[in-house]
Design a protein around this motif. Structure first.
Motif, PDB file in Angstrom:
ATOM      1  N   UNK A 126       7.772  -0.396  -2.350  1.00  0.00           N
ATOM      2  CA  UNK A 126       8.687  -1.435  -1.866  1.00  0.00           C
ATOM      3  C   UNK A 126       8.423  -2.774  -2.557  1.00  0.00           C
ATOM      4  N   UNK A 127       7.155  -3.128  -2.683  1.00  0.00           N
ATOM      5  CA  UNK A 127       6.794  -4.392  -3.343  1.00  0.00           C
ATOM      6  C   UNK A 127       7.246  -4.391  -4.798  1.00  0.00           C
ATOM      7  N   UNK A 128       7.054  -3.268  -5.481  1.00  0.00           N
ATOM      8  CA  UNK A 128       7.446  -3.167  -6.894  1.00  0.00           C
ATOM      9  C   UNK A 128       8.956  -3.278  -7.051  1.00  0.00           C
ATOM     10  N   UNK A 129       9.711  -2.611  -6.181  1.00  0.00           N
ATOM     11  CA  UNK A 129      11.177  -2.695  -6.228  1.00  0.00           C
ATOM     12  C   UNK A 129      11.607  -4.129  -5.959  1.00  0.00           C
ATOM     13  N   UNK A 130      11.018  -4.753  -4.941  1.00  0.00           N
ATOM     14  CA  UNK A 130      11.375  -6.143  -4.629  1.00  0.00           C
ATOM     15  C   UNK A 130      11.106  -7.051  -5.835  1.00  0.00           C
ATOM     16  N   UNK A 131       9.946  -6.896  -6.453  1.00  0.00           N
ATOM     17  CA  UNK A 131       9.589  -7.732  -7.600  1.00  0.00           C
ATOM     18  C   UNK A 131      10.555  -7.525  -8.763  1.00  0.00           C
ATOM     19  N   UNK A 132      10.972  -6.296  -8.995  1.00  0.00           N
ATOM     20  CA  UNK A 132      11.925  -6.020 -10.076  1.00  0.00           C
ATOM     21  C   UNK A 132      13.292  -6.651  -9.793  1.00  0.00           C
ATOM     22  N   UNK A 144       0.837  -1.189   0.000  1.00  0.00           N
ATOM     23  CA  UNK A 144       0.000   0.000   0.000  1.00  0.00           C
ATOM     24  C   UNK A 144       0.879   1.249   0.000  1.00  0.00           C
ATOM     25  N   UNK A 145       0.701   2.112  -1.001  1.00  0.00           N
ATOM     26  CA  UNK A 145       1.392   3.392  -1.108  1.00  0.00           C
ATOM     27  C   UNK A 145       2.914   3.199  -1.111  1.00  0.00           C
ATOM     28  N   UNK A 146       3.618   3.629  -0.076  1.00  0.00           N
ATOM     29  CA  UNK A 146       5.070   3.431   0.006  1.00  0.00           C
ATOM     30  C   UNK A 146       5.394   1.939   0.045  1.00  0.00           C
ATOM     31  N   UNK A 147       4.510   1.161   0.667  1.00  0.00           N
ATOM     32  CA  UNK A 147       4.654  -0.291   0.665  1.00  0.00           C
ATOM     33  C   UNK A 147       4.482  -0.870  -0.729  1.00  0.00           C
ATOM     34  N   UNK A 148       3.672  -0.213  -1.559  1.00  0.00           N
ATOM     35  CA  UNK A 148       3.530  -0.622  -2.960  1.00  0.00           C
ATOM     36  C   UNK A 148       4.812  -0.364  -3.732  1.00  0.00           C
ATOM     37  N   UNK A 166       6.097   6.781  -8.576  1.00  0.00           N
ATOM     38  CA  UNK A 166       6.689   8.031  -9.069  1.00  0.00           C
ATOM     39  C   UNK A 166       7.890   8.469  -8.229  1.00  0.00           C
ATOM     40  N   UNK A 167       8.167   7.749  -7.161  1.00  0.00           N
ATOM     41  CA  UNK A 167       9.278   8.071  -6.268  1.00  0.00           C
ATOM     42  C   UNK A 167      10.626   7.849  -6.956  1.00  0.00           C
ATOM     43  N   UNK A 172      -0.720  10.240  -3.967  1.00  0.00           N
ATOM     44  CA  UNK A 172       0.077   9.645  -5.043  1.00  0.00           C
ATOM     45  C   UNK A 172      -0.649   9.920  -6.366  1.00  0.00           C
ATOM     46  N   UNK A 173      -0.019  10.633  -7.289  1.00  0.00           N
ATOM     47  CA  UNK A 173      -0.690  11.011  -8.534  1.00  0.00           C
ATOM     48  C   UNK A 173      -0.974   9.808  -9.440  1.00  0.00           C
ATOM     49  N   UNK A 174      -2.208   9.717  -9.893  1.00  0.00           N
ATOM     50  CA  UNK A 174      -2.680   8.586 -10.697  1.00  0.00           C
ATOM     51  C   UNK A 174      -1.950   8.443 -12.033  1.00  0.00           C
ATOM     52  N   UNK A 175      -1.910   9.483 -12.823  1.00  0.00           N
ATOM     53  CA  UNK A 175      -1.388   9.365 -14.194  1.00  0.00           C
ATOM     54  C   UNK A 175       0.089   8.979 -14.266  1.00  0.00           C
TER      55      UNK A 175
END
Length: 158
Positions: free
Chosen positions: A67-73, A61-65, A90-91, A117-120
């Motif tokens: 983190x999850x995306x970085x871990x998956x990559x 969720x948010x910053x945790x999302x 976008x971070x 967190x901006x959608x686009x």
């Protein structure tokens, strides 16, 4: 073999937040921890929890999302799927992964009225990096107050 499921809370939340409590109640086998400190410190905690695990399913969720995306990559072979709730892609912390083309299945839920967190930009970044992406734009805010509990978590967490 059953997947290892783990929830990662947002920057200013904890394992005792609304989402953490929901997962603890409905999915007692899910790993739910607290993350503190800098992004790097939080990632060290996450990687420690998932060391030597396989078939990992992350909900962030948010910053945790983020983190999850970085871990998956960084651990594509071990990652079964990620579910991201208004992820902060976008971070600058995600910048090193922008040229990556990941095959990890990704499901994103992002509110149209998100003021945090901006959608686009998130939609564009996710579409650029994740080849197996399901992006769900919902009528909700950053915290997904209206949407979160209505999602079919049993199916999502398969």
């Amino acid at each position: 073999m059953k997947a290892t499921r783990l929830f990662i809370h947002g920057l200013e939340s904890s394992s005792g937040g609304t989402k953490g409590l929901f997962f603890r109640r409905h999915f007692p086998d899910m790993l739910i921890e607290d993350y503190f400190g800098s992004f790097s410190q939080r990632m060290v905690t996450l990687k420690g929890l998932l060391a030597e695990k396989d078939r990992i399913l992350l909900v962030g969720s948010s910053f945790g999302g983020l983190m999850a995306a970085v871990y998956a990559c960084e651990h594509e072979e071990q990652t079964k799927k990620i579910i991201l709730l208004a992820p902060a892609l976008h971070s600058d912390y995600f910048r090193p992964h922008l040229k990556k083309k990941s095959n990890v299945p990704v499901i994103i839920f992002h509110g149209r009225q998100d003021q945090v967190v901006p959608l686009e930009p998130v939609r564009a970044i996710a579409g650029q990096v994740f080849k197996n992406l399901q992006f769900n734009e919902v009528e909700d805010d950053h915290f997904l107050h209206r949407t979160f509990r209505t999602l079919n978590w049993k199916k999502l967490l398969e």
